[in-house]
Scaffold this active site. Structure first.
Site, PDB file in Angstrom:
ATOM      1  N   ARG A  39     -50.253  14.400  11.644  1.00 51.92           N
ATOM      2  CA  ARG A  39     -51.107  13.844  10.607  1.00 51.92           C
ATOM      3  C   ARG A  39     -50.827  12.341  10.557  1.00 51.92           C
ATOM      4  NH1 ARG A  39     -50.845  14.736   3.990  1.00 51.92           N
ATOM      5  NH2 ARG A  39     -52.720  13.512   3.543  1.00 51.92           N
ATOM      6  N   HIS A  40     -51.835  11.559  10.253  1.00 49.24           N
ATOM      7  CA  HIS A  40     -51.645  10.108  10.139  1.00 49.24           C
ATOM      8  C   HIS A  40     -50.569   9.780   9.098  1.00 49.24           C
ATOM      9  CE1 HIS A  40     -53.684  10.192   6.260  1.00 49.24           C
ATOM     10  NE2 HIS A  40     -54.604  10.958   6.839  1.00 49.24           N
ATOM     11  N   ARG A  43     -51.208   6.257   3.812  1.00 50.63           N
ATOM     12  CA  ARG A  43     -52.399   5.416   3.666  1.00 50.63           C
ATOM     13  C   ARG A  43     -52.642   5.077   2.205  1.00 50.63           C
ATOM     14  NH1 ARG A  43     -55.868   8.675   1.148  1.00 50.63           N
ATOM     15  NH2 ARG A  43     -56.063  10.878   1.732  1.00 50.63           N
ATOM     16  N   ARG A 116     -56.444   4.405  10.173  1.00 53.04           N
ATOM     17  CA  ARG A 116     -55.151   4.987   9.831  1.00 53.04           C
ATOM     18  C   ARG A 116     -54.558   5.831  10.951  1.00 53.04           C
ATOM     19  NH1 ARG A 116     -59.053   7.439   6.710  1.00 53.04           N
ATOM     20  NH2 ARG A 116     -59.275   9.719   6.705  1.00 53.04           N
ATOM     21  N   GLU A 225     -68.453  18.357   7.246  1.00 57.54           N
ATOM     22  CA  GLU A 225     -67.249  19.130   6.990  1.00 57.54           C
ATOM     23  C   GLU A 225     -67.537  20.160   5.901  1.00 57.54           C
ATOM     24  OE1 GLU A 225     -63.802  16.842   6.090  1.00 57.54           O
ATOM     25  OE2 GLU A 225     -63.975  15.548   7.861  1.00 57.54           O
ATOM     26  N   HIS A 317     -55.564  14.627  11.127  1.00 54.96           N
ATOM     27  CA  HIS A 317     -55.602  14.735   9.672  1.00 54.96           C
ATOM     28  C   HIS A 317     -55.042  16.062   9.173  1.00 54.96           C
ATOM     29  CE1 HIS A 317     -58.291  11.245   9.906  1.00 54.96           C
ATOM     30  NE2 HIS A 317     -58.783  11.853  10.978  1.00 54.96           N
ATOM     31  N   ASP A 318     -54.778  16.120   7.871  1.00 57.24           N
ATOM     32  CA  ASP A 318     -54.242  17.354   7.288  1.00 57.24           C
ATOM     33  C   ASP A 318     -55.240  18.498   7.393  1.00 57.24           C
ATOM     34  OD1 ASP A 318     -55.915  16.121   5.460  1.00 57.24           O
ATOM     35  OD2 ASP A 318     -54.611  16.446   3.725  1.00 57.24           O
ATOM     36  N   SER A 319     -56.523  18.199   7.354  1.00 54.93           N
ATOM     37  CA  SER A 319     -57.531  19.255   7.526  1.00 54.93           C
ATOM     38  C   SER A 319     -57.406  19.890   8.908  1.00 54.93           C
ATOM     39  CB  SER A 319     -58.943  18.686   7.328  1.00 54.93           C
ATOM     40  OG  SER A 319     -59.186  17.605   8.213  1.00 54.93           O
TER      41      SER A 319
END
Length: 419
Positions: A39-40, A43, A116, A225, A317-319
């Site tokens: 995950r980035h 941010r 990010r 999404e 990403h967390d998704s």
């Protein structure tokens, strides 16, 4: 395809000396390849004085030094620390050597095309390989989602929409999203008080004065999404802003305009955000659909033709993590010393090992992450202060006492997911 070349700022030479210490699995096993999904890093929040969240509170959201959604200065430093630790871990496990710069056959960094995610990859390299010149690959123009990392719906059939909505509702609660909202009632009430919702524009001007009863609708549309409106979505954005302030090192008494009294209350609010990711992106039907590209990429990264790098870092990403875990049927896990289940900067590490006695190939999946305190305290990571680490288990790929499962079984499962 765009490549960003970054020269490390921590040193001018690419020679790195490490003291030795016992590798994770000593001489019985050889680490052959690693693919990391990260995950980035930390941010700035999406909430700002001019955002739509400005309508849900009369209070002013704090201004950040970086634009909304951009990696912060602290986020860059934290990621460089993570990179430094990984360079030690890779050298100690003899996948990469410690005395020269890796080349593109050794290391491959591929990120989503957002600031990010690209910056996360850049700072990782700065920490991992100071003074070395390595490319960051991103395949779309800056600000545009790469299909590999974009968890969008690609099926516009009525049948899929119905199946997706049913899956989300079932994943949320036995009584669906409505049941989940009732379960989160106390957290929603607490949040409404903290943001002083009764004095917000939503209430005074738009006459929508009950935070808990904000209109809820599931959105499953091709090219978008999976989404939801209502208190779960709004509460997620608010909780996200609060936890990012906390990570940034803001004293607790100054977060949420001084209305959060302790960490337990903050955890309750963050739980809203945790449910959002799990419910939407972790529902089985949706997860398998939106993670297919990523699952396929990771599966094909482990090949025997010699074309793939020894170490691959993917930054999304967390998704992505939520849908990947659901599709792979990762069993329930707990991350000690963390508020989140998919923390900022957390790294899912896929490790291909060889048993030196039997010759069998094995897979180990671990979650490397920084504790809440390591993030807040800006703690450097190294052998003496490592990140937190938890071994993950796939339901259909049982692990032994050392956390290994069969590599061939892992490959078969990953291939079956995308069929």
């Amino acid at each position: 395809m765009k490549k960003i070349v970054l020269k490390g700022i921590f040193g001018l030479a690419c020679i790195v000396s490490f003291s030795t210490y016992a590798a994770d699995n000593h001489d019985d096993y050889t680490l052959e390849q690693v693919v990391v999904f990260s995950r980035h890093g930390l941010r700035a929040p999406l909430a700002s004085p001019t955002s739509t969240l400005g309508k849900i509170t009369p209070n002013q959201w704090p201004q950040w030094d970086t634009p909304a959604s951009y990696l912060t200065t602290r986020g860059g430093a934290l990621e460089s620390y993570f990179g430094h630790y990984f360079s030690q871990w890779l050298a100690d496990n003899k996948l990469l050597t410690a005395d020269n710069c890796p080349n593109e056959k050794d290391v491959y960094i591929y990120t989503n095309s957002l600031q990010r995610t690209i910056a996360t990859g850049q700072f990782f390299i700065v920490g991992a390989f100071p003074g070395c010149i390595l490319p960051i690959v991103h395949k779309e123009k800056l600000g545009q989602m790469d299909p590999l990392f974009s968890p969008v719906i690609r099926d516009d059939s009525v049948e899929f929409k119905q199946a997706a909505i049913a899956s989300i509702n079932q994943n949320a609660d036995v009584n669906g999203i409505t049941g989940l909202n009732k379960k989160l009632n106390n957290a929603y009430q607490n949040m409404a008080k903290i943001i002083d919702y009764q004095k917000s524009t939503n209430c005074i001007t738009d006459k929508q004065c009950d935070f808990i009863d904000l209109p809820t609708e599931l959105i499953i549309e091709k090219g978008k999404e999976p989404g939801i409106t209502g208190p779960l979505r709004t509460g997620t954005s608010i909780a996200d802003a609060f936890i990012l302030q906390y990570y940034e090192g803001t004293p607790l008494k100054k977060i949420a305009w001084g209305k959060i009294k302790d960490e337990q209350q903050l955890k309750q609010l963050v739980a809203i955000k945790e449910h959002y990711n799990t419910v939407l992106f972790g529902s089985p039907t949706v997860a398998k659909h939106v993670s297919a590209n990523l699952v396929n990429y990771i599966n094909h990264a482990f090949t025997d033709n010699g074309d793939t790098a020894k170490f691959t870092l993917l930054v999304g990403h967390d998704s992505n993590v939520a849908s990947l875990f659901s599709a792979m049927q990762i069993q329930s896990y707990n991350l000690p010393n963390q508020f989140e289940t998919t923390p900022i900067g957390g790294k899912v590490v896929f490790e291909k090992w060889r048993d030196n006695r039997s010759g069998e190939n094995l897979m180990k999946i671990e979650y490397f992450y920084q504790s809440t305190e390591q993030i807040r305290n800006l703690s450097p990571l190294n052998r003496n202060n490592p990140p937190q680490k938890v071994t993950l288990t796939m339901t259909n790929c049982p692990t032994n006492a050392k956390g290994f499962c069969s590599f061939s079984t892992f490959k078969q499962i990953m291939g079956d997911i995308t069929k």
